[in-house]
Design a protein around this motif. Structure first.
Motif, PDB file in Angstrom:
ATOM      1  N   LEU B 142       0.015  -9.367  -1.651  1.00 36.57           N
ATOM      2  CA  LEU B 142       1.231  -8.559  -1.695  1.00 36.57           C
ATOM      3  C   LEU B 142       2.421  -9.328  -1.154  1.00 36.57           C
ATOM      4  O   LEU B 142       3.451  -9.459  -1.798  1.00 36.57           O
ATOM      5  CB  LEU B 142       1.011  -7.281  -0.883  1.00 36.57           C
ATOM      6  CG  LEU B 142       2.203  -6.346  -0.681  1.00 36.57           C
ATOM      7  CD1 LEU B 142       2.589  -5.720  -2.011  1.00 36.57           C
ATOM      8  CD2 LEU B 142       1.859  -5.271   0.345  1.00 36.57           C
ATOM      9  N   ASP B 148       1.608  -6.813  -6.711  1.00 36.60           N
ATOM     10  CA  ASP B 148       1.442  -5.372  -6.531  1.00 36.60           C
ATOM     11  C   ASP B 148       1.614  -4.670  -7.883  1.00 36.60           C
ATOM     12  O   ASP B 148       0.764  -3.901  -8.301  1.00 36.60           O
ATOM     13  CB  ASP B 148       2.455  -4.826  -5.511  1.00 36.60           C
ATOM     14  CG  ASP B 148       2.199  -3.382  -5.170  1.00 36.60           C
ATOM     15  OD1 ASP B 148       3.164  -2.636  -4.912  1.00 36.60           O
ATOM     16  OD2 ASP B 148       1.011  -2.978  -5.165  1.00 36.60           O
ATOM     17  N   GLU B 170       0.645  -0.025   1.863  1.00 40.39           N
ATOM     18  CA  GLU B 170       0.925  -1.430   2.161  1.00 40.39           C
ATOM     19  C   GLU B 170       0.557  -1.828   3.578  1.00 40.39           C
ATOM     20  O   GLU B 170       0.767  -2.972   3.979  1.00 40.39           O
ATOM     21  CB  GLU B 170       2.411  -1.722   1.880  1.00 40.39           C
ATOM     22  CG  GLU B 170       2.767  -1.480   0.418  1.00 40.39           C
ATOM     23  CD  GLU B 170       4.151  -1.952   0.065  1.00 40.39           C
ATOM     24  OE1 GLU B 170       4.932  -2.289   0.975  1.00 40.39           O
ATOM     25  OE2 GLU B 170       4.453  -1.988  -1.142  1.00 40.39           O
TER      26      GLU B 170
END
Lengths: 476, 246, 235
Positions: B142, B148, B170
């Motif tokens: 990420l 993502d 996240e």
């Protein structure tokens, strides 16, 4: 505020403290969503962060020049500049200023540097009473406690804790602590008399402006302004790295600081002080108030050692606290566990950088390197990079525990010799197979038992992917 | 297009089905998949532990292995890709042979979903799986590589898959390599928080692009007696149960 | 100069030892030395910073008033004093308030202005501060204001006490709309030497506040809890 190497134990205790975690989560969630909302409505925000980083990088790369400029400009304005190579030097300097001026009481507005050097202890020993005036810091002082967050020092305390404290240590009545508004009003009234009675005001400085010799204090409460206006003597402590080149650059820093710290476009008071009160013989041409003397104590205390090295980037930090709020490790354990003035991701680099890995070697290990800190930093500091650098230093200078040392050597030997790697895989599979039930291991031996305290570990597959592929196995 | 599949050590030893699934998907979209023999590890555990010499030696070996073929390297792991793309070249910068090799390899190494979406421009891989799932974006992919939207786009194109949003998606699951063992209390706190969110979605599958996260979260789910199962993105994309739409 | 030359040379030497090594690995290398740093271009100044200022100031809990004339402004200030039961203000001198006749105007309405002179002598100072502490309303002008954040800019100086915007629980800023700017960079570009004007330049963005206790917002901790911006529209 150095403590023996027990970070792990403190962290483990904090991780088990569900009450603490609820408080941490409330505070950090509020602050991260405020920050996020604030940047979402600020389209140039990312460009300004880049610019802010460029400013800080330039300053750190030329710190000698900017410090010289700052000192010269401040002295031109009638301020005094003092250089403190160590924390002890800084305490001596402030103590000397206090005793020379017959100071008996001092009020203080928040200064992390002052905590770093344990200034209050030094002054109290010299017979000067020091009263913290930032509401959170005053609570911390009354409780003989330590702040747990850079921006929100008492997130670990509930209102009931504080109410009890005000009653027992500050003479508050039941009515005074009936709700948060009353408690705040009580604090205001009590601290007002302190401001009026104080001989000296001590503050930190968020920034020093090289071109004008100004210092800038950022607060939301106003105690920073009172501390630096009401008493006759003002002493400001500032880390040598907190310089910005000019007022325009200061403006840039103030904008990213406020949004990153609390989501405000600007903090309530950005207070820029350029020398002491300006007076002449003619009262009509003199400023009506302000301190007669302004002293700025530039504190090195290990910062200059970092210049030109791989950790110099940590000096870019403007102490907004955004990395703390974003860090899942900080969210799990809070600030006290770090055992130092600077907690969270910035502290995990800065504290061992300034004070050595000997005492604070565990801090760089307490990270999954997820990068959330780097993502929110207003000056884009690459904290994970420096955590890795500190881990390398730790291996070289302190040495890792034996099982890791030997384990790493064995693993590296295997990973560069494929036949050995295959053998090691087979051996591990066999060993785990002895421990596994229905494909899972519930108890790993020795130092690996940390994993299985709360998780199962999967048994190795019967055949590796490479073996299967080589034998023609395919998924359809 | 010919590609080299670097399975990664964890896929090789713990989750070989992920390697087979990744190969199947790549073949389905028209790639010729070559699996370099004698692959071992990218060196990340040594690097993250601060063992630079060991990490350098392993990186040198792996980069050398991947240099024998000029085909792009596809890796079903964001963290291993991050290692090869960002850290291996820096570790080997002063090596006159391995340095240029590392930079060349880095320039043609891709994480699995990144390769499908950004290089092959494919989001629909013909996958079909009737189930409910939630997605955890692994941190190194990420934040290290910006991965993502690619796995999300791929998962959204899976026929029949109901994707449920994950709260605090996240936020790190708490694996972090040796961190999970050395600082196990902190790691576990982070894990329990993540798993609480996972179970709150009501999804039956937890999908991620890194088997390190999956081993961590899967181990935690199993200990909790959860019915949630972990899957790698590749396994989902490889699924082709008969569609109810025929 | 109070920083020893030897110290500066040592700093320089430390910085120099890093020159030539490759830039810190990571997503952003440090800026090269001596580069001219170009700030991002500020947004074109909005045609009307008054509206964003009002929105921001009010969202912070401040009150905005509009005065079309000096007389208007005087009535507004008087009304604020009356509702606070204040017969005195801690005030800047008239020339810096930008409202001609305000001192006499307020005096005729029974409101006296104290210009906040603080003596240097310790006991006189404490007595004077106790006296000033009883004043409930502070009145100042402003060098400017910033629409984006809801900020007023005050510079200290002769006739401009710092305490007027700090000590009393209520602070009234008299501000000419011509001095309002869209953003802080716009303001600083228009007034590049603003910080030289006095020993204290303060950017005030709303009332004093804290959320230290359980993240619960409270106003009026040390600084004023009630802030009024009187936007004066006349010349």
């Amino acid at each position: 505020m150095s403590q023996p190497v027990t970070f792990h134990r403190r962290a483990a205790a904090a991780a088990a403290d569900t009450t603490l975690q609820a408080k941490l989560q409330r505070a950090t969630t509020r602050l991260t969503s405020s920050r996020q909302a604030s940047f979402a409505v600020w389209p140039e925000g990312d460009a300004v962060r880049d610019h802010a980083r460029a400013i800080r990088a330039d300053v750190i790369a030329h710190l000698d020049r900017y410090l010289a400029q700052f000192a010269h400009a401040l002295e031109q304005r009638g301020g005094y500049v003092h250089w403190a190579a160590t924390g002890a030097d800084a305490v001596s300097i402030v103590t000397r200023i206090a005793t020379e001026h017959g100071v008996r009481r001092a009020v203080k507005s928040k200064s992390m540097v002052s905590e770093e050097i344990r200034l209050n202890d030094g002054l109290e020993a010299a017979g000067v009473t020091v009263v913290e005036t930032d509401l959170g810091e005053w609570v911390v002082q009354l409780a003989h406690d330590h702040p747990s967050h850079i921006i929100a020092p008492i997130i670990h305390k509930s209102r009931e804790d504080i109410a009890e404290l005000f009653k027992s240590a500050a003479g508050a009545s039941e009515d005074d602590v009936s709700d948060v508004a009353h408690m705040t009003a009580f604090a205001r009234t009590r601290l007002r008399t302190e401001f009026i009675d104080a001989d000296m005001g001590i503050s930190g400085a968020n920034f020093g402006v090289a071109e004008t010799g100004s210092i800038c204090l950022v607060t939301n409460e106003g105690n920073g302004r009172l501390t630096t206006t009401v008493p006759r003597i003002h002493v400001a402590l500032m880390g040598i790295e907190r310089i910005v080149p000019n007022i325009e650059d200061l403006g840039t820093m103030l904008r990213v600081l406020a949004r990153s710290a609390t989501g405000q476009p600007l903090s309530v008071y950005s207070n820029i002080l350029s020398g002491p009160r300006r007076t002449t013989d003619d009262e009509t041409l003199s400023e009506p108030d302000g301190p007669d003397e302004l002293h700025v104590v530039l504190v090195d205390n290990g910062r200059s050692e970092l210049l030109g090295g791989e950790l110099a980037e940590i000096l870019y930090c403007i102490r907004c606290g955004a990395c703390l709020n974003a860090c899942p490790v900080y969210q799990s354990i809070g600030g006290h566990a770090y055992g130092s003035v600077y907690p969270g991701p910035v502290g995990a680099v800065l504290t061992p950088a300034l004070q050595g890995l000997g005492v604070f070697g565990e801090l760089p290990q307490a990270s999954s390197l997820c990068g959330a800190c780097r993502e929110v930093c207003p000056v884009r500091i690459d904290i994970p990079r420096m955590l890795l650098a500190l881990r390398r230093r730790s291996v070289q200078e302190i040495g890792a525990p034996a099982w890791i040392r030997y384990g790493m050597r064995a693993y590296a030997a295997a990973a560069t010799r494929p036949a050995l790697f295959r053998f090691a895989v087979r051996a591990s599979r066999a060993a785990l197979g002895l421990l596994a039930r229905r494909g899972w291991v519930t108890r790993l031996p020795g130092p690996l038992s940390g994993w299985t305290s709360t998780r199962d570990f999967p048994a190795f597959a019967k055949r590796t992917f490479q073996d299967q592929w080589r034998s023609g196995a395919r998924q359809r | 297009m010919r590609v080299q599949l670097l399975a990664t050590c964890l896929v090789d030893t713990l989750f070989p089905q992920v390697g087979l699934a990744a190969a199947a998907v790549l073949e389905r979209v028209g790639c010729e998949v070559h699996v370099p023999e004698r692959q071992t590890c990218c060196g990340q555990p040594a690097f993250n532990g601060g063992f630079a010499d060991e990490a350098r030696n392993i990186a040198r070996y792996t980069v050398g292995l991947l240099s024998q073929d000029q085909a792009p390297v596809v890796v079903p792991s964001g963290s291993c890709t991050d290692m090869l793309v960002h850290h291996a070249p820096a570790l080997l910068a002063d090596d006159p042979v391995a340095g240029p090799q590392a930079r060349a390899v880095a320039a043609r190494t891709y994480e699995f979903s990144q390769f499908l979406v950004d290089v092959l421009k494919r989001t629909d891989c013909g996958a079909c799986l009737h189930d409910s799932a939630t997605f955890h974006p692994s941190c190194h992919g990420l934040r290290g590589l910006g991965i993502d939207h690619q796995p999300r786009a791929l998962l959204q194109s899976v026929d029949g898959l109901e994707l449920k949003p994950l709260a605090e998606a996240e936020t790190c699951c708490g694996f972090g390599g040796l961190f999970a063992v050395k600082m196990s209390e902190i790691s576990s706190t982070m894990l329990q928080r993540k798993l609480g969110h996972v179970e709150a979605t009501g999804a039956r599958l937890l999908i991620a692009g890194d088997v390190s996260c999956l081993a961590h979260m899967g181990g935690g789910l199993h200990r909790r007696g959860s019915r949630v199962e972990v899957r790698h993105v590749a396994e989902i994309l490889a699924a082709t149960e008969p569609s109810t739409k025929t | 100069m109070s920083i020893d030359e030897a110290i500066l040379r040592q700093l320089q030497a430390r910085i120099a030892r890093g020159a030539g090594t490759h830039a810190p690995h990571g997503h952003q290398a440090a800026a090269p030395t001596s580069v001219v740093i170009t700030p991002p271009r500020p947004r074109a100044a909005s045609a009307d910073p008054v509206s964003p200022f009002t929105t921001a100031w009010e969202s912070l809990g401040g009150v905005v008033h509009h005065a079309q004339s000096a007389a208007d402004a005087i009535s507004i200030v008087a009304a604020i004093c009356r509702s606070a039961g204040a017969e005195q203000t801690l005030s800047w001198r008239e020339p810096d308030l930008g409202v001609p006749g305000i001192v006499d105007g307020l005096r005729r309405l029974g409101i006296e202005s104290d210009y906040g002179w603080l003596p240097a002598d310790r006991s006189e100072r404490a007595a004077r501060l106790a006296e000033l502490e009883r004043i409930k309303v502070g009145v100042t002008g402003a060098s400017g204001a910033i629409g984006e954040s809801g900020t007023v800019v005050l510079v200290s100086g002769p006739g401009r006490p710092r305490l007027a915007s700090l000590l009393p629980p209520i602070h009234v800023t008299l501000l000419h709309v011509s001095r309002m700017h869209a953003s802080l960079p716009d303001f600083l570009a228009a007034e590049p030497t603003i910080a030289d004007g006095g020993s204290n330049l303060v950017l005030i963005t709303g009332p004093s506040r804290t959320a230290d206790i359980e993240m619960t917002l409270t106003r009026g901790v040390h600084g004023p809890g009630h802030v009024h911006a009187v936007l004066v529209h006349s010349a």
